[in-house]
Design an enzyme around this catalytic site. Structure first.
Site, PDB file in Angstrom:
ATOM      1  N   LYS A  11       0.838  -1.195   0.000  1.00  0.00           N
ATOM      2  CA  LYS A  11       0.000   0.000   0.000  1.00  0.00           C
ATOM      3  C   LYS A  11       0.874   1.247   0.000  1.00  0.00           C
ATOM      4  O   LYS A  11       1.917   1.291   0.661  1.00  0.00           O
ATOM      5  CB  LYS A  11      -0.921  -0.019   1.218  1.00  0.00           C
ATOM      6  CG  LYS A  11      -1.964   1.100   1.246  1.00  0.00           C
ATOM      7  CD  LYS A  11      -2.892   0.926   2.441  1.00  0.00           C
ATOM      8  CE  LYS A  11      -3.937   2.029   2.534  1.00  0.00           C
ATOM      9  NZ  LYS A  11      -4.831   1.851   3.699  1.00  0.00           N
ATOM     10  N   SER A  33      -9.608   1.782   2.983  1.00  0.00           N
ATOM     11  CA  SER A  33      -8.779   2.550   2.068  1.00  0.00           C
ATOM     12  C   SER A  33      -7.741   1.721   1.335  1.00  0.00           C
ATOM     13  O   SER A  33      -7.077   2.206   0.424  1.00  0.00           O
ATOM     14  CB  SER A  33      -8.068   3.659   2.853  1.00  0.00           C
ATOM     15  OG  SER A  33      -7.219   3.100   3.853  1.00  0.00           O
ATOM     16  N   SER A  72     -10.050  -0.931   7.026  1.00  0.00           N
ATOM     17  CA  SER A  72      -9.448  -0.672   5.723  1.00  0.00           C
ATOM     18  C   SER A  72      -8.669  -1.830   5.120  1.00  0.00           C
ATOM     19  O   SER A  72      -8.254  -1.762   3.970  1.00  0.00           O
ATOM     20  CB  SER A  72      -8.526   0.556   5.807  1.00  0.00           C
ATOM     21  OG  SER A  72      -9.295   1.721   5.938  1.00  0.00           O
TER      22      SER A  72
END
Length: 462
Positions: free
Chosen positions: A67, A142, A166
């Site tokens: 990420k 996210s 997330s």
């Protein structure tokens, strides 16, 4: 633990095999990423260099994405935001250093929701990430790019981060497996959080075995992280027997007002548990209906504190949807914040008592399947709905594992969420491995993938 480990050339055959697998991954990225935007910064040359040499570690040959709020030395870490568009770290985050030393091959950076703030995964640098099962739908967030990259087989696994869902929510939306570890178990050094109170790095993969393998590498004390807890990391022995396991199923809230297809899928999980000898225990979680509001107060306040200068001085570099949600943290008073911290203490105490009567909790990961992108215009409402059941675990800091458990009639994935007491990740691996030994939901592939031409991922590759 940071930096690169010393690595040596692979034997010729192994070098060829690793390089072939990396090339297959890179080819999928080249063919599909423009459509799905799961990656914001692919690193093909870096991946090729790593494939040409090898560590003899536990993840040798495994390809991963990371990420984009997790620092990677020499590779841009933009956090989905124009605020960090030119940020190139000089050091790896602790978790990235541990991956490299374990022999993992990094393919690049997964896209994410701007500043890790919402479910749509609209990356201000890379664009709108899309759900691999239907590109008109959100991937969740996210860590949407992390989950989507696994679902698209852009590597065997990915690292995401989880504040209030997330990792777990996008894993459910994309039909893959995602772990939120106990808060304090995995180092956050070199990671941009939303809330230091809640945030943790967590692995995503198809198979529980791969999630566990990555977790085993990244977990452990880091003196450089003030939230890291110095506690031994228990190794999972691979067991998958659920006979005698006490599974708590909430009687209210977590099964209220959920999609009928989600309810049916969870009922099948409960039936399978009973058939395998687990004890299903109806439980109450008093306060569950207000846990989300208290977690939200803390998260918004922490985010405003972290981005205080940018909110005032770089407003133009923050999208309206993120700014308008985040700025509400300034309306939270010190009294409000203290009230939410006191609720958190009572919530954790209640769960500690509950976990003396049950071994794990079972609930839907999300109330329904992934929403259409065009329906998610109001970020705050959409995020609140999708995280109704994941914020409680984030507030408590407990570990949670989202597992694929079915599909809707329209072909969108459904996730089941198991939560365990603090530090009991191996309990989650045990129940997850049981489920995946009986089902193949986690191995289903989105129609966009043509596996007649490309090799499939089969876990840790050595």
């Amino acid at each position: 633990m940071s930096g690169l480990r010393t690595i040596s050339p692979l034997p010729d055959g192994a070098t060829i095999a690793a390089s072939a697998l990396v090339e297959a991954d890179l080819d999928r990225i080249a063919r599909l990423n423009l459509r799905f935007r799961a990656m914001v910064t692919p690193d093909p040359e870096g991946a090729r260099r790593m494939a040409a040499v090898a560590a003899d570690g536990p993840l040798a040959g495994m390809t991963l994405t990371v990420k984009d709020n997790i620092d990677t030395a020499g590779l841009r870490t933009a956090c989905g935001s124009r605020l960090f568009a030119d940020h190139v770290p000089t050091e790896d985050a602790t978790v990235v250093g541990r991956l490299r030393r374990a022999g993992a091959i990094l393919l690049g950076k997964a896209s994410m929701m701007e500043l890790a703030f919402g479910l749509r995964t609209t990356d201000a640098i890379g664009g709108q990430c899309r759900n691999p099962w239907n590109p008109d739908h959100v991937p969740g967030g996210s860590s949407g790019g992390s989950a989507a990259s696994v679902a698209l087989d852009f590597g065997t696994a990915s690292l995401g981060t989880d504040t209030g869902g997330s990792v777990r929510m996008p894993s459910a939306f994309c039909g893959v497996t995602g772990l939120r570890p106990t808060h304090g178990r995995v180092s956050n050094k070199g990671v941009l959080p939303v809330s230091e109170t809640f945030d943790t790095v967590g692995p995503i993969a198809r198979r529980v075995q791969d999630v566990a393998a990555v977790y085993q590498v990244i977990a452990g004390h880091d003196p450089a992280d003030p939230h890291s807890v110095d506690r031994p990391v228990e190794a999972w022995d691979g067991s998958n027997d659920v006979a005698g396991l006490r599974v708590g199923v909430p009687e209210t809230f977590y099964f209220d007002a959920i999609d009928t297809e989600v309810a049916a899928a969870l009922a099948r999980v409960v039936a399978a548990l009973r058939k395998s000898g687990a004890a299903i225990v109806p439980v109450a979680l008093p306060g569950a209906e207000t846990a989300h509001a208290h977690a939200t107060r803390i998260i918004l306040s922490d985010a405003c504190a972290l981005h205080e200068r940018a909110l005032d001085q770089r407003r133009g570099d923050i999208s309206d949807q993120v700014y308008e949600r985040m700025i509400k943290g300034r309306d939270v008073t010190g009294v409000n914040y203290a009230q939410s911290l006191r609720f958190r203490e009572r919530w954790r105490q209640m769960l500690a008592g509950l976990f003396t009567r049950v071994d794990v909790l079972l609930m839907p990961t999300t109330p329904g399947p992934a929403a259409r992108i065009e329906d998610g215009a109001h970020l705050e409402d959409a995020t609140r709905h999708a995280t109704r059941f994941t914020y409680g675990g984030g507030l408590a800091g407990t570990p949670g594992l989202s597992l694929p458990c079915g599909f809707t009639a329209s072909g969108l994935p459904i996730g089941a969420l198991f939560e365990a007491p603090w530090w009991q990740e191996t309990r989650l691996f045990r129940i997850g491995a049981w489920w995946q030994a009986q089902t193949d939901w986690h191995l289903r592939h989105a129609p966009v993938l043509d596996f007649d031409k490309q090799p499939q991922h089969q876990g840790v590759r050595k």
